[in-house]
Design a protein around this motif. Structure first.
Motif, PDB file in Angstrom:
ATOM      1  N   GLU A  65       0.857  -1.188   0.000  1.00 13.30           N
ATOM      2  CA  GLU A  65       0.000   0.000   0.000  1.00 13.30           C
ATOM      3  C   GLU A  65       0.897   1.243   0.000  1.00 13.30           C
ATOM      4  O   GLU A  65       1.066   1.905   1.008  1.00 13.30           O
ATOM      5  CB  GLU A  65      -0.933  -0.043   1.212  1.00 13.30           C
ATOM      6  N   ARG A 106       0.513   4.086  -5.616  1.00 13.43           N
ATOM      7  CA  ARG A 106      -0.878   3.809  -5.993  1.00 13.43           C
ATOM      8  C   ARG A 106      -1.611   5.109  -6.331  1.00 13.43           C
ATOM      9  O   ARG A 106      -2.326   5.200  -7.334  1.00 13.43           O
ATOM     10  CB  ARG A 106      -1.608   3.087  -4.867  1.00 13.43           C
ATOM     11  N   THR A 141       0.292  -4.027   8.905  1.00 14.40           N
ATOM     12  CA  THR A 141      -0.200  -2.652   8.923  1.00 14.40           C
ATOM     13  C   THR A 141       0.647  -1.802   9.865  1.00 14.40           C
ATOM     14  O   THR A 141       0.203  -1.368  10.923  1.00 14.40           O
ATOM     15  CB  THR A 141      -1.680  -2.626   9.351  1.00 14.40           C
ATOM     16  N   ARG A 178      -6.470   7.360   0.765  1.00  9.86           N
ATOM     17  CA  ARG A 178      -5.313   6.534   1.027  1.00  9.86           C
ATOM     18  C   ARG A 178      -4.650   7.009   2.311  1.00  9.86           C
ATOM     19  O   ARG A 178      -4.392   8.198   2.425  1.00  9.86           O
ATOM     20  CB  ARG A 178      -4.332   6.617  -0.144  1.00  9.86           C
ATOM     21  N   PRO A 179      -4.390   6.151   3.296  1.00  5.70           N
ATOM     22  CA  PRO A 179      -4.616   4.712   3.270  1.00  5.70           C
ATOM     23  C   PRO A 179      -6.104   4.367   3.217  1.00  5.70           C
ATOM     24  O   PRO A 179      -6.956   5.189   3.552  1.00  5.70           O
ATOM     25  CB  PRO A 179      -3.984   4.224   4.577  1.00  5.70           C
ATOM     26  N   TYR A 219      -3.952  -2.769   6.221  1.00  5.88           N
ATOM     27  CA  TYR A 219      -3.513  -1.488   5.667  1.00  5.88           C
ATOM     28  C   TYR A 219      -4.413  -0.330   6.082  1.00  5.88           C
ATOM     29  O   TYR A 219      -4.239   0.785   5.574  1.00  5.88           O
ATOM     30  CB  TYR A 219      -3.440  -1.507   4.136  1.00  5.88           C
ATOM     31  N   CYS A 220      -5.379  -0.546   6.983  1.00  5.24           N
ATOM     32  CA  CYS A 220      -6.405   0.455   7.293  1.00  5.24           C
ATOM     33  C   CYS A 220      -6.285   0.947   8.741  1.00  5.24           C
ATOM     34  O   CYS A 220      -6.033   0.144   9.644  1.00  5.24           O
ATOM     35  CB  CYS A 220      -7.790  -0.134   7.074  1.00  5.24           C
ATOM     36  N   GLY A 279      -8.792  -0.799  -1.920  1.00 10.86           N
ATOM     37  CA  GLY A 279      -7.579  -1.435  -2.397  1.00 10.86           C
ATOM     38  C   GLY A 279      -7.390  -1.368  -3.902  1.00 10.86           C
ATOM     39  O   GLY A 279      -8.149  -0.735  -4.636  1.00 10.86           O
ATOM     40  N   TYR A 310      -3.713  -3.005  -6.221  1.00  7.43           N
ATOM     41  CA  TYR A 310      -2.260  -3.019  -6.043  1.00  7.43           C
ATOM     42  C   TYR A 310      -1.496  -3.339  -7.325  1.00  7.43           C
ATOM     43  O   TYR A 310      -0.274  -3.439  -7.284  1.00  7.43           O
ATOM     44  CB  TYR A 310      -1.900  -3.992  -4.909  1.00  7.43           C
TER      45      TYR A 310
END
Length: 339
Positions: free
Chosen positions: A28, A32, A113, A150-151, A164-165, A317, A319
């Motif tokens: 992440e 992106r 994370t 983002r995130p 990732y959150c 998401g 990726y």
């Protein structure tokens, strides 16, 4: 139509994560966002709605932890990103924990994370980006808005991070929309991975419908949540619909399941739909196993547009960075129409 982004979201840049038993570069990444921005063009700025909009959904103690975690990690003499290594799988409760390692375990559920130096600021402005997208729809200037968040947020629960959150952007928007009288509100999650944090936040809530199309958790992260028999609890029984799908799901298999999801949204008399959009359903995504093509993102966007419901989309998401921008731009164009 409005597209909202705040550049402070780029300040979250963890170096690595624990993946499949080894350290790996963190998927992440800021790349992106750069991919998406290059494809969608000009964006509107985010507006600051304050911390109270976050604590309407998240435990204030958890929010305070997020704000201080990286500084506390460094104060303990550690280098790099803060990451937990011990988790209370039973007997999880409020304790007076002074050591940062213990608090990382208390407020997280995975080793993928990490909290980097800029994580709090990025997560804060990710949530503000989502709320600003809501402003555009609530104010009547558009019926659809896209928050380039983002995130991402959908794995974050009321008092925990993971996947990732850190802050649950979709839940924050849904709660604020209800507070403003914009309901009935529904959340549709079409990320490859189940939005376990969103489900958890509203599991016993009869007012906000949560529907998710995702990879079968019997085989895919987050494993423990998102099974078809999870339909809500207490007064919220029946307000959760999980539609898990197998590896290899392509557009032809996906579309009738999307129709089932949208039928549930319509039956809820939804006035405002919060859409958790993940482009990790793409065939070449490196950490997912569906087989949607770029044309399928256009078809999904068109089907959502045909509902006529006001929609606030929050980015989750996706990726396959080289293709991500074009995939997102294709979806946004189909959902929102020409800018």
């Amino acid at each position: 139509m409005a597209i909202v982004f705040d550049p402070r979201q780029l300040r979250h840049a963890p170096a690595r994560e624990m993946h499949n038993g080894d350290w790996a570069p963190h998927q992440e990444s800021p790349a992106r966002v750069h991919s998406i921005l290059s494809a969608i063009g000009a964006v509107a700025p985010a507006r600051d709605h304050g911390v109270a909009t976050l604590t309407a959904v998240h435990d204030p103690a958890y929010v305070a932890f997020l704000r201080a975690a990286h500084a506390d990690w460094r104060a303990a003499g550690r280098s790099g990103d803060a990451i937990g290594y011990a988790w209370p799988v039973v007997g999880r409760r409020a304790l007076n924990l002074s050591r940062i390692d213990a608090r990382l375990g208390r407020y997280s559920y995975d080793a993928g994370t990490p909290i980097a130096e800029g994580t709090w600021e990025a997560a804060y402005w990710s949530a503000q980006t989502a709320l600003t997208a809501l402003d555009h729809v609530a104010g009547g200037s558009t019926t659809r808005a896209f928050a380039l968040c983002r995130p991402p947020g959908h794995h974050a629960g009321r008092d925990y991070l993971g996947g990732y959150c850190f802050l649950n952007n979709a839940a924050i928007v849904a709660a604020e929309a209800r507070r403003r009288g914009l309901g009935p509100v529904a959340i549709l999650d079409i990320d490859y991975h189940h939005g376990n944090g969103t489900q958890d936040i509203f599991l016993a809530d009869p007012d906000i419908l949560f529907v998710s199309i995702h990879a079968d958790p019997a085989t895919d992260y987050p494993f423990y949540w998102g099974h078809a028999d999870e339909t809500g609890e207490g007064e919220g029984k029946g307000a959760t619909l999980n539609l898990p799908m197998p590896h290899g799901t392509d557009g032809a298999a996906y579309r009738p399941v999307l129709d089932r999801a949208l039928s549930a949204v319509a039956a809820h008399d939804t006035r405002l739909l919060v859409l958790s959009f993940g482009a990790d359903t793409y065939v070449d995504d490196p950490i997912a196993h569906f087989a949607l093509q770029r044309a399928d993102f256009a078809a999904i966007g068109e089907r959502l547009a045909a509902t006529g419901i006001d929609i606030v989309t929050v980015m989750e998401g996706g990726y396959a960075t080289d293709a991500l921008g074009a995939n997102v731009a294709t979806f946004v164009a189909a959902l929102h129409g020409p800018r």
